[in-house]
Design a protein around this motif. Structure first.
Motif, PDB file in Angstrom:
ATOM      1  N   LYS A   9       0.812  -1.218   0.000  1.00 15.22           N
ATOM      2  CA  LYS A   9       0.000   0.000   0.000  1.00 15.22           C
ATOM      3  C   LYS A   9       0.840   1.261   0.000  1.00 15.22           C
ATOM      4  O   LYS A   9       0.439   2.265  -0.576  1.00 15.22           O
ATOM      5  CB  LYS A   9      -0.903  -0.001   1.234  1.00 15.22           C
ATOM      6  N   LEU A  24       2.990  -8.005   1.164  1.00 12.84           N
ATOM      7  CA  LEU A  24       1.597  -8.201   1.558  1.00 12.84           C
ATOM      8  C   LEU A  24       1.462  -8.258   3.071  1.00 12.84           C
ATOM      9  O   LEU A  24       2.451  -8.281   3.805  1.00 12.84           O
ATOM     10  CB  LEU A  24       1.063  -9.492   0.929  1.00 12.84           C
ATOM     11  N   GLY A  25       0.232  -8.311   3.538  1.00 13.07           N
ATOM     12  CA  GLY A  25      -0.003  -8.379   4.975  1.00 13.07           C
ATOM     13  C   GLY A  25       0.263  -7.044   5.647  1.00 13.07           C
ATOM     14  O   GLY A  25       0.094  -5.985   5.051  1.00 13.07           O
ATOM     15  N   ARG A  53     -15.537  -3.110   4.797  1.00 11.65           N
ATOM     16  CA  ARG A  53     -14.161  -3.452   5.174  1.00 11.65           C
ATOM     17  C   ARG A  53     -14.166  -3.884   6.626  1.00 11.65           C
ATOM     18  O   ARG A  53     -14.649  -3.164   7.494  1.00 11.65           O
ATOM     19  CB  ARG A  53     -13.245  -2.259   4.976  1.00 11.65           C
ATOM     20  N   THR A  95      -9.446  -8.907   9.373  1.00 13.59           N
ATOM     21  CA  THR A  95      -9.179 -10.262   8.884  1.00 13.59           C
ATOM     22  C   THR A  95      -9.700 -11.281   9.889  1.00 13.59           C
ATOM     23  O   THR A  95      -9.598 -11.078  11.099  1.00 13.59           O
ATOM     24  CB  THR A  95      -7.665 -10.452   8.711  1.00 13.59           C
ATOM     25  N   SER A 113      -6.008  -6.101   3.472  1.00 16.58           N
ATOM     26  CA  SER A 113      -5.748  -6.522   2.105  1.00 16.58           C
ATOM     27  C   SER A 113      -5.726  -5.347   1.140  1.00 16.58           C
ATOM     28  O   SER A 113      -6.270  -4.287   1.405  1.00 16.58           O
ATOM     29  CB  SER A 113      -6.810  -7.514   1.667  1.00 16.58           C
ATOM     30  N   LEU A 138      -1.985 -14.585   1.374  1.00 20.86           N
ATOM     31  CA  LEU A 138      -0.981 -13.916   2.192  1.00 20.86           C
ATOM     32  C   LEU A 138      -1.318 -12.446   2.392  1.00 20.86           C
ATOM     33  O   LEU A 138      -0.869 -11.816   3.341  1.00 20.86           O
ATOM     34  CB  LEU A 138       0.402 -14.043   1.544  1.00 20.86           C
ATOM     35  N   ASP A 139      -2.123 -11.897   1.474  1.00 16.07           N
ATOM     36  CA  ASP A 139      -2.455 -10.484   1.542  1.00 16.07           C
ATOM     37  C   ASP A 139      -3.330 -10.159   2.751  1.00 16.07           C
ATOM     38  O   ASP A 139      -3.406  -9.009   3.173  1.00 16.07           O
ATOM     39  CB  ASP A 139      -3.172 -10.076   0.246  1.00 16.07           C
ATOM     40  N   THR A 140      -4.008 -11.150   3.315  1.00 21.73           N
ATOM     41  CA  THR A 140      -4.869 -10.849   4.454  1.00 21.73           C
ATOM     42  C   THR A 140      -4.069 -10.728   5.748  1.00 21.73           C
ATOM     43  O   THR A 140      -4.599 -10.251   6.746  1.00 21.73           O
ATOM     44  CB  THR A 140      -5.887 -11.973   4.662  1.00 21.73           C
TER      45      THR A 140
END
Lengths: 599, 297
Positions: A318, A392-393, A493, A496, B61, B116-118
């Motif tokens: 991001k 990621l993550g 949104r 997780t 994500s 993996l993005d989470t």
């Protein structure tokens, strides 16, 4: 182009044939991109790296490689080779304040000069036979004797293999690449180690066919190198070290393809040989592009976060959107997945292994293809780990939270390389043509076989490219279907899913070592060194666990080889005391001995 | 006239058959355990319903998570275009067998990245297992394809899985067939490799990777997985009886039979321990290798 040169036997003889042209293109494109990126990298690295030597050595590295691939005289070739090796040494030891960098630099220097020594001896053999250092004279000379051929083969294999990083000569690679600044690693990994392969291919075209057993040996060596490289890559924590091991993997694949080419010649099957050598050259081009892209993005991440540890990164997707997008393309390409360029070369190699008619060693070739697919599977693990944990993550450290995209001076070269990866993946025709033309001479195929092979395989690869384009188109279609259907509906949104646990921290994410563990568990037992200090007593004060993956060739076997050698050369060391008085004593003793002898 | 039948038949095969197979597996398992079970068209109904829903995305994500299901489904769809169903496949060229394997790998790779993005440790765990197990399964698939390629002299799925002039030895078919069955079960996360019905995240493989997907994304993932199961099922049936498979009715019936067979396997045994799974997959590689040796002799 020939200019006289005052050195004995030397001439400034340059020429460009398709093989040189393919490598020259690679050198110039990657050199250009890495050079531009390097300017941005040097100005962003805020004085850690001395700028003037970095620029100088980078320029000499690229220029020497450009001359190297065009050289038509062995002396000129060796001079360029040596300038290339020394400039790379300069680049590796730029940050010589650090102990580990000095160590890596010394190791590299030792390795590269061992290689050069082998090349020198090999060319001396050829010179004795031909009476000249010109490549054309080598070609025209009478055939070498059995013994000479074997020695030249082994000398060149070791000399070029040391640079390219064939197992177990790869020992300098995983040390030197992390030590060098990233644009230099990109040039070294993307083009310099491929100069070893260029040398080997050039040597095949000069020396002619090798025996069947030698070509099978080359294939086995290549596949083993590739397997070893990717296995160790999957276990690394330092992402530049990971990329260095992945270079070993790709070099192994290219060597296996060249071995297939040699096999074709020695079996008298020029069509197969053409296919093998073209696969080698196509994969060389592709590897040059995606590996330098990956090293450039590794450099951007290192610059932005200050760490090379996979486990301290995360969540960069991001905050570094540009780098993350280009790295995604690079990761897909480096795994050899279809819509990108990495697949094209591997596909040719698979076809060479499995198709091309019914052969005697068909079981060997099928097993080779199976090993290649295992390597592909491990590559998927390695690079999903690299991309997944770095980009990621969530960020696993504070420095990873504050990272930013680098300047456009660094992003644009990455963009060029990424679009080359995409472009060759979608339109493999042009690159295939270049690879086939470059392979034509080495494979000794007649024009008829050559044009038939080129037509057949470039048409098939175009079909592969078309399928890749259809994957993108279909994805776009599905994406728009999804977008329109989601437009009218609620999109939320949330956190997780954590099995109902609502206060997750970034440290709870899966780690890289755990990620690669299931795949490597059945092989890695003796490879991973664990240091575990268990908590002791009723009130344990401290405990620690540390695991690392030493390189078996460098850290385990090499010391076993060098320890007896060191014992052998230890005794002359005793007279070197480092005190002036002793040396004066030696001089005096020497004078007295001379005097007594004269009396 | 023939195309008039051909196109609806292909569409039926690609759209209805995959969820139907899943429904049949569930029905069989319910029947064995003495329940009535959901109707066989329940999976199809689920997909249609999911397509019409909104979505919930994890805060962690980014775009990879949104792109993952799309690319993975299109990779499986392109792979489907290479598989001969009852006639010739939509696209066929020499070497497409390798492309088939790698398209499936592409689908897996983007699904892994999406997982993996989470940033969830469960999904990382599942991704790691899926990547590991499929890297063992791929060599088995390559070896099976190799033995077929030697026999048909071609690397295209269409020629490899059609009845050719040369007769493939029965023992070889048996060995390759059992190898392919293990690969089929592994690649599609069925028992004994993975239990799709498990309710504990720690023991899942494929299911845990897609925990955070919802709405149309989840529909794409479900359909992609079902399609993959059907494609490998078609290959399995064509390996065992290449000449009969050209008949659409026979193919439909035998796919249903395969689904019931998988259901029977799942009802008769438990999932293997995770440590045992690589051993099973290596056994598949060995079966395929022996099949290859017999095929060459």
């Amino acid at each position: 182009m020939i200019y006289p040169w005052s050195l004995p036997g030397a001439a400034f003889h340059l020429g460009v044939d398709p093989l040189s042209a393919a490598f020259l293109f690679l050198v110039l494109v990657v050199g250009f991109c890495a050079g531009i990126y390097g300017e941005g990298y040097l100005s962003a690295s805020s004085g850690h790296i001395a700028k003037a030597p970095a620029r100088f050595f980078f320029a000499t590295l690229v220029i020497s490689m450009a001359f190297l691939v065009c050289a038509r005289n062995a002396v000129l070739f060796l001079v360029c080779w040596e300038i290339m090796a020394l400039s790379a040494f300069g680049l590796v030891s730029l940050e010589h304040q650090k102990e580990e960098v000095r160590k890596a630099g010394k190791l590299y220097l030792l390795c590269t000069h061992t290689g050069s020594l082998c090349l020198l001896t090999g060319f001396a053999f050829l010179w004795r036979n031909a009476g000249s250092f010109e490549f054309s004279a080598f070609l025209a000379a009478k055939p070498l004797s059995m013994f000479e051929r074997a020695s030249v083969f082994w000398l060149f294999l070791i000399g070029f293999g040391m640079k390219a990083g064939f197992w177990p000569l790869h020992i300098w690679l995983q040390e030197a690449h992390p030590a060098a600044p990233s644009h230099a690693s990109a040039a070294m990994s993307g083009i310099m180690i491929e100069m070893g392969l260029y040398g080997l291919l050039r040597f095949f075209s000069i020396l002619g066919p090798v025996s069947i057993s030698a070509s099978v040996f080359l294939m086995i060596l290549g596949l083993f190198t590739a397997f070893f490289g990717i296995l160790f890559a999957s276990m690394q924590r330092d992402f530049k070290r990971l990329l260095a091991y992945s270079s070993i993997e790709n070099i192994g694949i290219i060597l296996a393809a060249s071995g297939l080419g040699c096999y074709g010649i020695s079996r008298g099957n020029p069509a197969l040989s053409l296919l093998g050598f073209s696969a080698a050259i196509l994969h060389t081009l592709n590897h040059g592009f995606f590996k330098s892209l990956m090293f450039l993005s590794a450099g951007s991440v290192y610059l932005a976060t200050g760490t090379r540890d996979i486990e301290s990164c995360g969540g960069l997707q991001k905050i570094m959107p540009g780098v993350s997008a280009f790295t995604a393309i690079g990761s897909l390409a480096i795994c050899g997945l279809p819509p990108l360029n990495g697949f094209t070369g591997e596909w040719l190699l698979y076809c060479g292994f499995l198709q091309m008619g019914y052969r005697r060693e068909i079981i060997f070739f099928s097993l080779a293809a199976a090993v290649l697919s295992l390597i592909g599977g491990l590559a998927v693990i390695t690079f999903s780990k690299f991309y997944g944990l770095v980009f990621l993550g969530k960020a696993r450290s504070e420095s990873a939270q504050k990272a930013k995209d680098p300047s456009s001076l660094m992003l644009i070269p990455m963009g060029i390389l990424a679009s080359l990866c995409l472009g060759i993946g979608l339109f493999p025709g042009l690159a295939t043509k270049a690879a086939f033309f470059a392979a034509a001479d080495i494979s000794r195929s007649t024009p008829l076989i050559f044009s038939a092979g080129l037509q057949k395989w470039s048409a098939l690869l175009d079909a592969v490219g078309l399928m890749g384009a259809m994957v993108w188109l279909l994805s776009a279609l599905l994406w728009s279907i999804k977008k329109t259907s989601l437009k009218k509906r609620p999109v939320a949104r949330e956190m997780t899913w954590g099995c109902g646990f609502t206060a997750p921290t970034p440290r709870m994410q899966y780690t890289g070592s755990s990620y690669s563990m299931p795949a490597t568990r059945i092989i890695d037992g003796p490879l991973v060194k664990k240091e575990f200090h268990s908590p002791n007593g009723y009130w344990p004060q401290s405990s620690s666990f540390h695991s690392r993956v030493p390189d078996p060739a460098l850290d385990t076997w090499l010391p076993k080889l060098t320890t007896p050698l060191e014992g052998l050369i230890a005794w002359p060391k005793k007279i070197q005391r480092g005190k002036l008085q002793f040396y004066l004593l030696y001089a005096a003793a020497f004078l007295i001995v001379i005097l007594l002898w004269k009396l | 006239m023939e195309t008039l039948i051909f196109i609806p038949a292909v569409l039926f095969f690609l759209l209805i058959m995959p969820p139907l197979m899943l429904g049949l597996i569930a029905k069989t398992k319910a029947f064995v355990s003495g329940r009535r079970g959901p109707p066989v068209f329940q999976p199809l109904h689920d997909i249609l319903k999911l397509l019409g829903k909104g979505a919930v995305y994890s805060e962690t994500s980014g775009w990879i998570f949104r792109l993952g299901p799309v690319i993975s489904l299109s990779a499986v769809l392109m792979a489907a275009s290479l598989v001969p169903l009852f006639g010739a496949p939509l696209i066929s060229f020499n070497g497409d067998a390798i492309l088939f394997i790698y398209l499936l790998a592409l689908g897996r790779f983007v699904t892994i990245l999406a997982a993996l993005d989470t940033g969830s440790s469960f999904e990382g765990m599942g991704a790691s297992r899926e990547a590991a197990f499929s890297s063992y399964a791929e060599p088995a698939l390559i070896l099976i394809f190799a033995s077929l390629a030697i026999h048909s002299g071609s690397l295209s799925l269409n020629r490899m899985f059609s009845s050719g002039q040369r007769v493939f030895p029965a023992a070889s078919v048996l060995l390759a067939g059992s190898g392919l069955l293990i690969v089929l079960l592994a690649e599609n996360s069925r028992i004994p490799i993975d239990d799709p019905n498990t309710h504990l995240e720690l023991t899942m493989i494929h299911e845990v990777m897609v925990l955070d997907h919802s709405g149309p994304d989840f529909a794409f993932i479900l359909y992609g997985a079902q399609l993959k199961l059907m494609l490998m099922g078609v290959l399995w049936i064509r390996l065992l009886s290449p000449s009969w498979a050209a008949n659409p009715f026979f193919l439909t019936l035998s796919l249903c039979g395969l689904a019931i067979f998988i259901g029977a396997i799942e009802s008769s045994m438990a999932r293997l321990r995770l440590i045992r799974v690589p051993q099973l997959l290596i056994a598949a590689v060995c079966l395929a290798a022996f099949g290859l040796i017999l095929a060459v002799r």
